[in-house]
Design a protein around this motif. Structure first.
Motif, PDB file in Angstrom:
ATOM      1  N   ALA A 187       0.827  -1.200   0.000  1.00  0.00           N
ATOM      2  CA  ALA A 187       0.000   0.000   0.000  1.00  0.00           C
ATOM      3  C   ALA A 187       0.867   1.258   0.000  1.00  0.00           C
ATOM      4  N   GLU A 188       0.311   2.300  -0.605  1.00  0.00           N
ATOM      5  CA  GLU A 188       0.990   3.582  -0.634  1.00  0.00           C
ATOM      6  C   GLU A 188       0.959   4.197   0.768  1.00  0.00           C
ATOM      7  N   THR A 189       2.023   4.906   1.122  1.00  0.00           N
ATOM      8  CA  THR A 189       2.091   5.550   2.427  1.00  0.00           C
ATOM      9  C   THR A 189       1.059   6.667   2.505  1.00  0.00           C
ATOM     10  N   PRO A 190       0.221   6.654   3.555  1.00  0.00           N
ATOM     11  CA  PRO A 190      -0.798   7.698   3.695  1.00  0.00           C
ATOM     12  C   PRO A 190      -0.159   9.089   3.824  1.00  0.00           C
ATOM     13  N   GLU A 191      -0.873  10.096   3.368  1.00  0.00           N
ATOM     14  CA  GLU A 191      -0.373  11.476   3.367  1.00  0.00           C
ATOM     15  C   GLU A 191       0.048  11.936   4.759  1.00  0.00           C
ATOM     16  N   GLU A 192      -0.727  11.597   5.780  1.00  0.00           N
ATOM     17  CA  GLU A 192      -0.397  12.020   7.140  1.00  0.00           C
ATOM     18  C   GLU A 192       0.927  11.433   7.596  1.00  0.00           C
ATOM     19  N   VAL A 193       1.177  10.183   7.240  1.00  0.00           N
ATOM     20  CA  VAL A 193       2.431   9.533   7.607  1.00  0.00           C
ATOM     21  C   VAL A 193       3.582  10.182   6.841  1.00  0.00           C
ATOM     22  N   LYS A 194       3.363  10.477   5.568  1.00  0.00           N
ATOM     23  CA  LYS A 194       4.392  11.159   4.776  1.00  0.00           C
ATOM     24  C   LYS A 194       4.775  12.487   5.413  1.00  0.00           C
ATOM     25  N   ARG A 195       3.777  13.248   5.862  1.00  0.00           N
ATOM     26  CA  ARG A 195       4.058  14.552   6.468  1.00  0.00           C
ATOM     27  C   ARG A 195       4.841  14.405   7.763  1.00  0.00           C
ATOM     28  N   LEU A 196       4.524  13.379   8.547  1.00  0.00           N
ATOM     29  CA  LEU A 196       5.277  13.126   9.772  1.00  0.00           C
ATOM     30  C   LEU A 196       6.731  12.788   9.445  1.00  0.00           C
ATOM     31  N   LEU A 197       6.931  11.939   8.450  1.00  0.00           N
ATOM     32  CA  LEU A 197       8.291  11.581   8.048  1.00  0.00           C
ATOM     33  C   LEU A 197       9.036  12.786   7.498  1.00  0.00           C
ATOM     34  N   GLU A 237     -18.010  -1.294  17.073  1.00  0.00           N
ATOM     35  CA  GLU A 237     -19.379  -1.010  17.511  1.00  0.00           C
ATOM     36  C   GLU A 237     -20.268  -0.469  16.396  1.00  0.00           C
ATOM     37  N   GLU A 238     -19.742   0.446  15.600  1.00  0.00           N
ATOM     38  CA  GLU A 238     -20.567   1.088  14.567  1.00  0.00           C
ATOM     39  C   GLU A 238     -20.562   0.309  13.253  1.00  0.00           C
ATOM     40  N   GLN A 239     -19.399  -0.219  12.894  1.00  0.00           N
ATOM     41  CA  GLN A 239     -19.307  -0.930  11.615  1.00  0.00           C
ATOM     42  C   GLN A 239     -19.408  -2.441  11.769  1.00  0.00           C
ATOM     43  N   LYS A 240     -19.470  -2.903  13.016  1.00  0.00           N
ATOM     44  CA  LYS A 240     -19.636  -4.337  13.305  1.00  0.00           C
ATOM     45  C   LYS A 240     -18.530  -5.195  12.686  1.00  0.00           C
ATOM     46  N   ARG A 241     -17.316  -4.649  12.654  1.00  0.00           N
ATOM     47  CA  ARG A 241     -16.179  -5.413  12.125  1.00  0.00           C
ATOM     48  C   ARG A 241     -15.757  -6.472  13.142  1.00  0.00           C
ATOM     49  N   THR A 242     -15.190  -7.551  12.632  1.00  0.00           N
ATOM     50  CA  THR A 242     -14.679  -8.617  13.501  1.00  0.00           C
ATOM     51  C   THR A 242     -13.284  -8.230  13.984  1.00  0.00           C
ATOM     52  N   TRP A 243     -12.822  -8.896  15.049  1.00  0.00           N
ATOM     53  CA  TRP A 243     -11.470  -8.612  15.544  1.00  0.00           C
ATOM     54  C   TRP A 243     -10.404  -8.957  14.500  1.00  0.00           C
ATOM     55  N   PRO A 244     -10.535 -10.060  13.757  1.00  0.00           N
ATOM     56  CA  PRO A 244      -9.557 -10.312  12.696  1.00  0.00           C
ATOM     57  C   PRO A 244      -9.550  -9.210  11.626  1.00  0.00           C
ATOM     58  N   GLU A 245     -10.721  -8.696  11.265  1.00  0.00           N
ATOM     59  CA  GLU A 245     -10.777  -7.599  10.291  1.00  0.00           C
ATOM     60  C   GLU A 245     -10.085  -6.351  10.830  1.00  0.00           C
ATOM     61  N   ILE A 246     -10.348  -6.049  12.095  1.00  0.00           N
ATOM     62  CA  ILE A 246      -9.742  -4.867  12.710  1.00  0.00           C
ATOM     63  C   ILE A 246      -8.233  -5.043  12.821  1.00  0.00           C
ATOM     64  N   ALA A 247      -7.797  -6.239  13.182  1.00  0.00           N
ATOM     65  CA  ALA A 247      -6.352  -6.509  13.264  1.00  0.00           C
ATOM     66  C   ALA A 247      -5.696  -6.296  11.905  1.00  0.00           C
ATOM     67  N   ASN A 248      -6.361  -6.696  10.856  1.00  0.00           N
ATOM     68  CA  ASN A 248      -5.842  -6.509   9.506  1.00  0.00           C
ATOM     69  C   ASN A 248      -5.753  -5.023   9.156  1.00  0.00           C
ATOM     70  N   ILE A 249      -6.736  -4.248   9.575  1.00  0.00           N
ATOM     71  CA  ILE A 249      -6.731  -2.809   9.325  1.00  0.00           C
ATOM     72  C   ILE A 249      -5.570  -2.156  10.072  1.00  0.00           C
ATOM     73  N   ILE A 250      -5.374  -2.545  11.340  1.00  0.00           N
ATOM     74  CA  ILE A 250      -4.270  -1.990  12.130  1.00  0.00           C
ATOM     75  C   ILE A 250      -2.941  -2.394  11.501  1.00  0.00           C
ATOM     76  N   GLY A 251      -2.838  -3.649  11.151  1.00  0.00           N
ATOM     77  CA  GLY A 251      -1.615  -4.181  10.549  1.00  0.00           C
ATOM     78  C   GLY A 251      -0.642  -4.699  11.589  1.00  0.00           C
ATOM     79  N   GLU A 252      -0.145  -5.881  11.326  1.00  0.00           N
ATOM     80  CA  GLU A 252       0.902  -6.512  12.139  1.00  0.00           C
ATOM     81  C   GLU A 252       0.518  -6.691  13.603  1.00  0.00           C
ATOM     82  N   VAL A 253      -0.767  -6.909  13.879  1.00  0.00           N
ATOM     83  CA  VAL A 253      -1.214  -7.257  15.222  1.00  0.00           C
ATOM     84  C   VAL A 253      -2.167  -8.432  15.128  1.00  0.00           C
TER      85      VAL A 253
END
Length: 105
Positions: free
Chosen positions: A2-12, A58-74
């Motif tokens: 994935a491309e680096t998000p703009e916010e992360v680029k600005r921090l770097l 709570e709002e999107q009813k995502r599963t913990w595996p889905e959320i872990a994937n979104i966070i990445g490396e957890v």
């Protein structure tokens, strides 16, 4: 990948700006100022992530595996801990307290 998000680029870019300060005294002073403020920024980022994970669950009813994937490396278990605001230090403290509470033979 994935491309680096703009916010992360600005921090770097901000970190690179510190590196680009030619005068070592000025660079030391500016980096030290940022590091002194970092605990507050770190806490804010953790809070933002915690609330976002809670919203995913709570709002999107995502599963913990889905959320872990979104966070990445957890793991899904770590994603759940993040939603509760448990840091690595807090998890270690809880584990140590649990070990102390175990009956000895």
């Amino acid at each position: 990948m994935a491309e680096t998000p703009e916010e992360v680029k600005r921090l770097l870019e901000a970190i690179e700006a510190f590196e680009a300060i030619e005068d070592p005294a000025e660079r030391t002073s500016r980096v030290s100022e940022a590091l002194r403020a970092w605990p507050g920024y770190h806490a804010r980022l953790r809070s933002i992530r915690e609330k976002s994970v809670q919203a995913l669950r709570e709002e999107q009813k995502r599963t913990w595996p889905e959320i872990a994937n979104i966070i990445g490396e957890v793991t899904p278990e770590r994603a759940q801990q993040i939603s509760k605001g448990l840091s690595g230090a807090q998890r270690k403290k809880n584990k140590a307290e649990a070990e102390k509470a175990k009956p000895t033979e």
